[in-house]
Design a protein around this motif. Structure first.
Motif, PDB file in Angstrom:
ATOM      1  N   MET A  25       2.465   1.706  -3.414  1.00  0.00           N
ATOM      2  CA  MET A  25       1.505   2.165  -4.419  1.00  0.00           C
ATOM      3  C   MET A  25       1.236   3.654  -4.279  1.00  0.00           C
ATOM      4  N   ARG A  83      -4.156  -2.312 -10.360  1.00  0.00           N
ATOM      5  CA  ARG A  83      -5.514  -2.063 -10.830  1.00  0.00           C
ATOM      6  C   ARG A  83      -5.782  -2.951 -12.050  1.00  0.00           C
ATOM      7  N   LYS A  84      -4.840  -2.964 -12.976  1.00  0.00           N
ATOM      8  CA  LYS A  84      -4.979  -3.811 -14.162  1.00  0.00           C
ATOM      9  C   LYS A  84      -5.054  -5.294 -13.777  1.00  0.00           C
ATOM     10  N   GLU A 127       0.367   1.253  -8.608  1.00  0.00           N
ATOM     11  CA  GLU A 127      -1.073   1.133  -8.349  1.00  0.00           C
ATOM     12  C   GLU A 127      -1.782   0.819  -9.663  1.00  0.00           C
ATOM     13  N   HIS A 128      -1.324   1.462 -10.735  1.00  0.00           N
ATOM     14  CA  HIS A 128      -1.874   1.178 -12.057  1.00  0.00           C
ATOM     15  C   HIS A 128      -1.728  -0.315 -12.384  1.00  0.00           C
ATOM     16  N   GLU A 178       0.841  -1.210   0.000  1.00  0.00           N
ATOM     17  CA  GLU A 178       0.000   0.000   0.000  1.00  0.00           C
ATOM     18  C   GLU A 178       0.872   1.255   0.000  1.00  0.00           C
ATOM     19  N   PHE A 226      -6.046  -6.708 -11.041  1.00  0.00           N
ATOM     20  CA  PHE A 226      -7.321  -7.063 -10.429  1.00  0.00           C
ATOM     21  C   PHE A 226      -8.447  -6.990 -11.451  1.00  0.00           C
ATOM     22  N   GLN A 227      -8.344  -6.031 -12.357  1.00  0.00           N
ATOM     23  CA  GLN A 227      -9.362  -5.936 -13.398  1.00  0.00           C
ATOM     24  C   GLN A 227      -9.368  -7.221 -14.234  1.00  0.00           C
ATOM     25  N   TYR A 228      -8.201  -7.726 -14.568  1.00  0.00           N
ATOM     26  CA  TYR A 228      -8.090  -9.001 -15.271  1.00  0.00           C
ATOM     27  C   TYR A 228      -8.691 -10.131 -14.441  1.00  0.00           C
ATOM     28  N   SER A 229      -8.389 -10.100 -13.156  1.00  0.00           N
ATOM     29  CA  SER A 229      -8.894 -11.170 -12.287  1.00  0.00           C
ATOM     30  C   SER A 229     -10.409 -11.196 -12.257  1.00  0.00           C
TER      31      SER A 229
END
Lengths: 194, 194
Positions: free
Chosen positions: B116, B127-128, B123-124, B113, B130-133
């Motif tokens: 990031m 974010r990517k 952090e980007h 944390e 987790f978005q994929y996940s």
DNA sequence: AAAGAAACTTAAGGTATATTTAGAAATGGG
DNA sequence: CCCATTTCTAAATATACCTTAAGTTTCTTT
């Protein structure tokens, strides 16, 4: 003000300045939907993230037999999109449909990526949002494997009493992975138990 | 160099400077695991994200009957954690176990944390990630609802031929949501079909 | 290399859930 | 307010998958 809800939602994880808030709101596009109207259609790459300001929507797709398969609901203060399509830039397979008259705020993927670059706090927000989503999906997948149909419905009722009230049975049945007929017998049984 | 793999993984979405790379690597903790050894145990809040540098791991939990329920595999160049526990700060219910001798790089949640915040590009990246996940879990959930046991296995084989080779049948059966016995009959049938 | 443990294979019988059909109740459009 | 459509309820039959159990192979440890 019209954008109160969405700004408050973001404020849970990101403390935007007034200027940043204005910038964010400036890219929002308001869209009103009648019941049964489609927000997103299958076939093209999904380019938008949506915040639900009012109403109730569902995401579903049609399998090879033409049957609708609902796997996501959203109501006031929820986010909805087709991440599969947006993330991997593949044509969407999903319909997103209003179950009740609704109002959503739309953000273009491109605007959002730009904003996140300019405002790291916003990227932080979406990182958290997606992190929560992963955790939630993980939980759902576990329940789908581990629990019986009746147990799944009981959990659903406890967790989302509002969905249980507002959403037609057949959609809940599909969301929980069973036929409407079987869902109905379970539901009657659960209701009788009170 | 030892951290080549993880840095290359991050470089897919974040172009870190040499200094940022060093900073990132400085918080990594290397851990070697013997087959069957546990990386994470249930009971306490999960505080770490892990990158798999070598070997193969699985995440499972024990249901009320004591049966193990596997729902996640990871091999070289994959990330593994207990996001449910880490995100909601609730005690973990999961075991993460090495299926083969393995080496992982650990990052403390707090360090991550902080990093990031200092390095928005990082952090980007997450974010990517987790978005994929989310997109991937969405897909899995759909398949769990829509497909028969045999179809689920065929997709799994196509998508993860390496898992199919390296992982014992009983774990794959659990991952796909069926009993090892039933999985075995399906598998024999699928193999014969070639 | 032997012995024990774990994993895989096969088959019979059982159960949860699906499918089909049909009618009743609720909802919505004109 | 009425007719058409959608949604809900109910029961009979069908099936995908589970449970149990016993035998066989493979892995692990000494």
């Amino acid at each position: 003000m019209a954008f109160d809800g969405i700004l408050k939602n973001i404020a849970r994880h990101a403390d935007l300045t007034a200027g940043e808030q204005d910038l964010f709101c400036s890219v929002l596009q308001v869209k009103n939907l009648k019941k049964k109207e489609l927000l997103f259609k299958p076939g093209k790459i999904c380019q938008q993230e949506a915040y639900i300001n009012k109403g109730c929507l569902r995401t579903f797709f049609c399998d090879k037999n033409g049957a609708q398969n609902t796997f996501y609901f959203g109501i006031e203060d929820w986010w909805i999109s087709d991440l599969l399509s947006r993330t991997f830039k593949v044509p969407s397979q999903y319909h997103v449909e209003a179950i009740e008259d609704a109002q959503v705020f739309l953000i273009n993927d491109e605007d959002l990526e730009n904003l996140m670059m300019r405002i790291p706090k916003l990227e932080h927000f979406y990182r958290k949002l997606f992190q929560y989503s992963v955790a939630t999906f993980e939980q759902r997948l576990l329940e789908a494997h581990q629990l019986s149909a009746e147990e799944r419905y009981r959990k659903f009722r406890d967790k989302y009493p509002e969905f249980d009230r507002r959403i037609p049975q057949k959609h809940i049945a599909s969301y929980l992975g069973m036929t409407p007929e079987f869902f109905n017998t379970i539901r009657s049984k659960v209701l009788k138990a009170h």
